[in-house]
Write an enzyme that holds these catalytic residues in place. Structure first.
Site, PDB file in Angstrom:
ATOM      1  CG  ASP A 148      39.680   7.857  -3.802  1.00 37.86           C
ATOM      2  OD1 ASP A 148      38.858   8.236  -2.944  1.00 37.86           O
ATOM      3  OD2 ASP A 148      40.574   7.031  -3.555  1.00 37.86           O
ATOM      4  CD  GLU A 207      37.148  13.248   0.107  1.00 37.89           C
ATOM      5  OE1 GLU A 207      36.538  12.193  -0.173  1.00 37.89           O
ATOM      6  OE2 GLU A 207      38.337  13.438  -0.196  1.00 37.89           O
ATOM      7  CG  ASP A 222      39.611   5.396   2.780  1.00 39.11           C
ATOM      8  OD1 ASP A 222      39.201   4.877   1.730  1.00 39.11           O
ATOM      9  OD2 ASP A 222      40.426   6.329   2.815  1.00 39.11           O
TER      10      ASP A 222
END
Length: 913
Positions: free
Chosen positions: A510, A513, A586
């Site tokens: 997670d 990015e 999300d």
């Protein structure tokens, strides 16, 4: 930054004002390219400089303005692919070219070269495809059977900023050749040449401006798809100035729907489709990228002026696609199709196919931020059993660690992680834990200390470790672009190293990015420095790809190469399909997010990433019971099936909404488990032949115009059509059933519908429209276990849906569900089922495969049988024949056979008399 170490980090660090993200007008290279293009600077190809090498044809391109040569290379690639590379002929230093994404064994095809200084024709060996290069102005037309399919630079938007000597060095070096015309200080700031300001951040560009851009005209095409990830419609929309699709991986908590801003992943790959042809454009660039799209409608003619030739002209529309990237080179692959299946194979030939998932990962996953402790995990696990709801995987978010240090366990909450895993193992279930790329700055934390000592963190421009804030507070970020870092990171998953881990523990990457709280746009500064002295701006979109690669490799290594990994990653790039699954990030517990999840998943699916899903129920907020039920019903028919919720939301395990809703959710999840043989077989096809698991209707019906913009329903494989219910209090759904010469069967009622029309289907809260296509055979399980592990030997049912011709075909793929033995030792079964002339046969589809299975086909359902049969007999390969008991329903034209004992791995026939 130092103060951040002691500051409380919370979800509010993610839940931020959207104004902290840029729109196109705030992106300097976009402004520069748009401003330059108004001046119509043209490039000319110097075809006298042609250099036909073994693998490619090279020639120079030169701009009237700069007089500095670029070099273009055109390659023919096997499987009807063309590749175009444009780079500086003599750059001041090498420009970034994306490594590790494309197949290292791409076969090239020698192109036959003909022409003169005005034009050049490059032809593949078959002669069907040609690249026609025009010299002045420079343009390339890709022709198929002498008709233009794609034109490159026909709008003159080729843009290439040459690397320049930094300001400080110019006086000493006296090198002015690469500097653009003198610009005022104010203008330089506006264009962001050497510095770019956004809010309180200043991006200092050590190499100056280096952006590239190019236009592509798609002739006769007006339906385009791809370039995930955006919370947008499946069919790409026309963009207006300042509203381009952005490909820039960002942590956008609660992203907005119907927005072209970049979110967690980027696949710079676009498909165009029309009747009779599908093509693809793969723009291999890992820096921030913007894509503009503009469709020019067909030219209309009056009937009196039309002969046969003009009639073709009438439908000739054109879509222009303009790609712009902040840095790197131009490296683009043209995938010429001509069918959707061909384009999928061409793209996977370049970037790889979907990894074959372990079977457990196709079951249901239960996640929350966070399950509090071992007792909580035990109670939730027991809750599934008490309520007779199957599930396969329990997930633990960041709170399971000690102070957000990955590869550790909280000593109070999870004092005995192996005992917890043994409990799950006893029920044939798995555990997934999180591992993010940020590493807490703490000299006493072994992972940090080892990485620090070996120089494994991303650096700042001054040469120190880049530090930013994320969940642990002050953190450094592993440089996964470095092969040695990936090798070391993979080694951390070894059982002796990762204390408390067992072979039922799998991974979730997670925040990769990468997410950097309080950084520019919540991510890493573009001036950060990676392995090879490359700035972060060059490779931002590939960072998460590398973490998932290293994690998957670590899981394979810990099993000594025997076991398939499972890794879910939030960030992704082209080729991520080789390493595991992705999801839509999300989302919110709102109906609009359920609705948008379908086109988002369809877009990922046609872009090579079949193993994808959306958080069931919505990650943020508290779903009402009806929304939660509808989301479970949709998720059950999507590739990755996980319920997830953020902290501070109400608990929402499936049994917490009252018995009525528990029953509905139970039924949705059990339906998923029933369907696993079909779903697993689809993943095998995604793995070996690149066909998406979840498919937009246009893929299966490429010549049916009505399917081209459909995004509220989809095909699961080629046999099932699914139309999730995405609005509250729905009692009637309009379902489009494609194929005017086909029939469809309601999976629940067996009612038969003719294709090629829209039908109104009544729905209650316990139903969503699912139709089986006439002409298909779908294998399912007759019983459902508490997890996939308990279902290995349970019997099969074959659901045979007859076409208008009274025939059907389907298949089943079967292996051990977890190892690589299917690949290395051909331990698998691949069976074909064919119903024709009132006989159902089971035959081997691949003689190479051998796998011992105790499973039997116990039931057969035949839909669309017009008459009650006189008899049904089974015939085994040893010649034995015996009558089979059957029931026939004239109202639904359904024949049901039960209490059969046909071995799944053997040849047999069922004859309907």
């Amino acid at each position: 930054m130092e103060a951040a170490e002691n500051e409380e980090i919370s979800v509010e660090d993610e839940a931020v004002d959207k104004t902290i993200f840029k729109d196109c007008g705030k992106i300097a290279f976009y402004r520069r390219q748009k401003q330059r293009l108004t001046k119509n600077t043209t490039y000319q190809a110097l075809l006298g400089s042609i250099d036909p090498e073994q693998d490619s044809t090279r020639f120079q391109i030169i701009s009237e303005a700069t007089k500095i040569p670029l070099v273009a290379e055109v390659y023919g690639i096997e499987k009807d692919i063309f590749r175009l590379k444009i780079n500086e002929e003599t750059p001041l230093k090498p420009r970034y070219e994306v490594p590790d994404v494309i197949n290292s064994k791409l076969g090239t095809v020698r192109l036959v070269c003909s022409g003169d200084t005005g034009s050049l024709i490059l032809t593949d060996r078959k002669g069907d495809l040609k690249c026609h290069v025009s010299a002045n102005p420079f343009k390339i037309d890709l022709l198929s059977k002498n008709e233009a399919v794609i034109s490159i630079n026909s709008l003159g938007q080729l843009y290439f900023e040459h690397l320049q000597v930094p300001h400080k060095q110019r006086a000493t070096k006296g090198n002015g050749q690469n500097t653009p015309a003198a610009t005022s200080q104010e203008n330089q700031e506006d264009l962001g040449l050497w510095e770019e300001k956004f809010g309180k951040f200043v991006d200092v560009k050590a190499n100056g401006p280096s952006s590239v851009g190019l236009d592509f005209s798609l002739h006769g095409f007006e339906h385009l798809y791809g370039i995930p990830q955006h919370a947008e419609s499946h069919q790409l929309k026309n963009t207006r100035d300042g509203d381009a699709y952005r490909l820039y991986n960002l942590d956008v908590y609660g992203y907005q729907v119907h927005d072209k801003m970049g979110i967690y992943g980027s696949v710079p790959y676009l498909l165009a489709h029309k009747q009779g042809r599908t093509v693809g454009i793969f723009w291999l660039n890992a820096s921030e990228t913007l894509v503009e799209i503009n469709t020019e409608p067909a030219v209309e003619y009056t009937l009196t002026q039309m002969g046969p030739a003009a009639a073709k002209q009438k439908v000739r529309c054109r879509t222009d696609v303009h790609w712009m990237s902040e840095s790197g080179i131009i490296d683009v692959f043209l995938l010429t199709g001509p069918t959707p299946a061909d384009v999928f194979k061409q793209y996977s030939y370049i970037t790889g196919t979907q990894a074959m998932p372990p079977l457990f990962s196709l079951g249901y996953h239960q996640c929350r931020w966070n399950y509090e402790d071992e007792q909580d995990v035990k109670a939730v696990d027991a809750g599934f059993d008490e309520h007779d709801i199957p599930y396969d995987v329990m997930w633990l978010d960041i709170e399971h660690t000690e102070d957000k240090k990955y590869f550790t366990w909280d000593k109070k909450r999870f004092a005995n992680p192996k005992r917890m895993q043994e409990l799950l193992r006893s029920k044939k279930r798995k555990l997934v834990v999180i591992s993010d790329p940020h590493i807490k700055v703490d000299p006493d934390y072994t992972v940090y200390a080892q990485a620090k000592e070996q120089g494994f963190f991303v650096k700042n421009p001054e040469g120190g470790d880049f530090e930013g804030v994320c969940w642990p507070g002050l953190s450094s970020y592993l440089d996964f672009t470095n092969p040695k870092v990936r090798e070391w990171y993979s080694s951390l998953f070894a059982f002796p190293v990762y204390q408390g881990s067992t072979d039922i523990l799998f991974l979730w990457n997670d925040m990769n990015e990468p997410s950097v709280f309080r950084g520019p746009e919540l991510t890493m500064h573009k001036s950060a420095v990676h392995y090879g002295e490359w700035e972060h701006r060059e490779l931002h979109n590939i960072y998460g790809f590398y973490q998932q690669m290293a994690t998957a490799e670590g899981l394979i290594q810990r099993s000594k190469g025997k076991e398939r990994p499972f890794v879910l990653s939030r960030s992704f790039f082209a080729g991520s399909q080789k390493y595991g699954a992705v999801w839509t990030g999300d989302n919110k517990a709102e109906w609009s997010y359920l609705k948008i999840s379908i086109p988002m998943l369809l877009t990922l699916s046609v872009s090579g990433i079949s193993f994808c899903g959306a958080d069931v129920g919505g990650f943020i907020g508290n779903p009402e019971a009806e929304l939660l039920v509808r989301w479970y019903q949709a998720g059950a028919y999507q590739p990755f099936f996980r319920g997830h919720a953020t902290m501070n939301t109400k608990r929402r395990e499936p049994w917490l909404f009252g018995e009525e809703y528990t029953q509905l959710i139970r039924e949705a999840i059990r339906q998923r488990y029933t369907l696993l043989p079909y779903l697993y077989s689809l993943f095998y096809h995604a793995h070996v032949s690149s066909q998406p698991v979840m498919r937009p209707l246009w893929v299966e019906y490429p010549d049916d115009l009505e399917t081209f913009a459909v995004e509220d329903e989809y095909m699961l494989g080629s046999a099932l059509l699914v139309h999730p219910v995405t609005d509250p209090q729905t009692s009637m759904i309009e379902v489009f059933l494609p194929g005017s010469d086909e029939v469809w069967y309601d999976s629940k009622t067996f009612a038969c519908w003719k294709g090629g029309c829209t039908v109104k289907i009544p729905v209650t809260l316990d139903t969503i429209p699912v139709f089986q296509r006439g002409g298909s055979v779908v294998p399912v399980k007759t019983t459902v276990g508490t997890s996939t592990g308990w279902m290995a030997d349970s019997p099969y049912e074959l659901r045979v849906a007859l076409s208008t011709q009274g025939s059907a075909v389907g298949e089943l793929y079967l292996d051990d569900g977890h190892s690589f033995q299917y690949l290395h030792q051909d331990q698998f079964l691949h069976r074909t089922f064919l119903f024709c002339s009132s006989v159902l046969t089971s035959r081997c589809a691949n003689e190479k495969g051998h796998y011992p299975s105790k499973c039997i086909v116990e039931q057969i359902l035949v839909l669309g049988l017009k008459k009650k049969p006189f008899s049904v007999t089974t015939h085994l390969s040893d010649g034995r024949a015996q009558p089979a008991a059957f029931t026939y329903c004239a109202e639904t034209s359904a024949l049901r056979l039960e209490k059969l004992s046909l071995r799944v791995g053997e040849d047999w026939e069922v004859r309907v008399g």
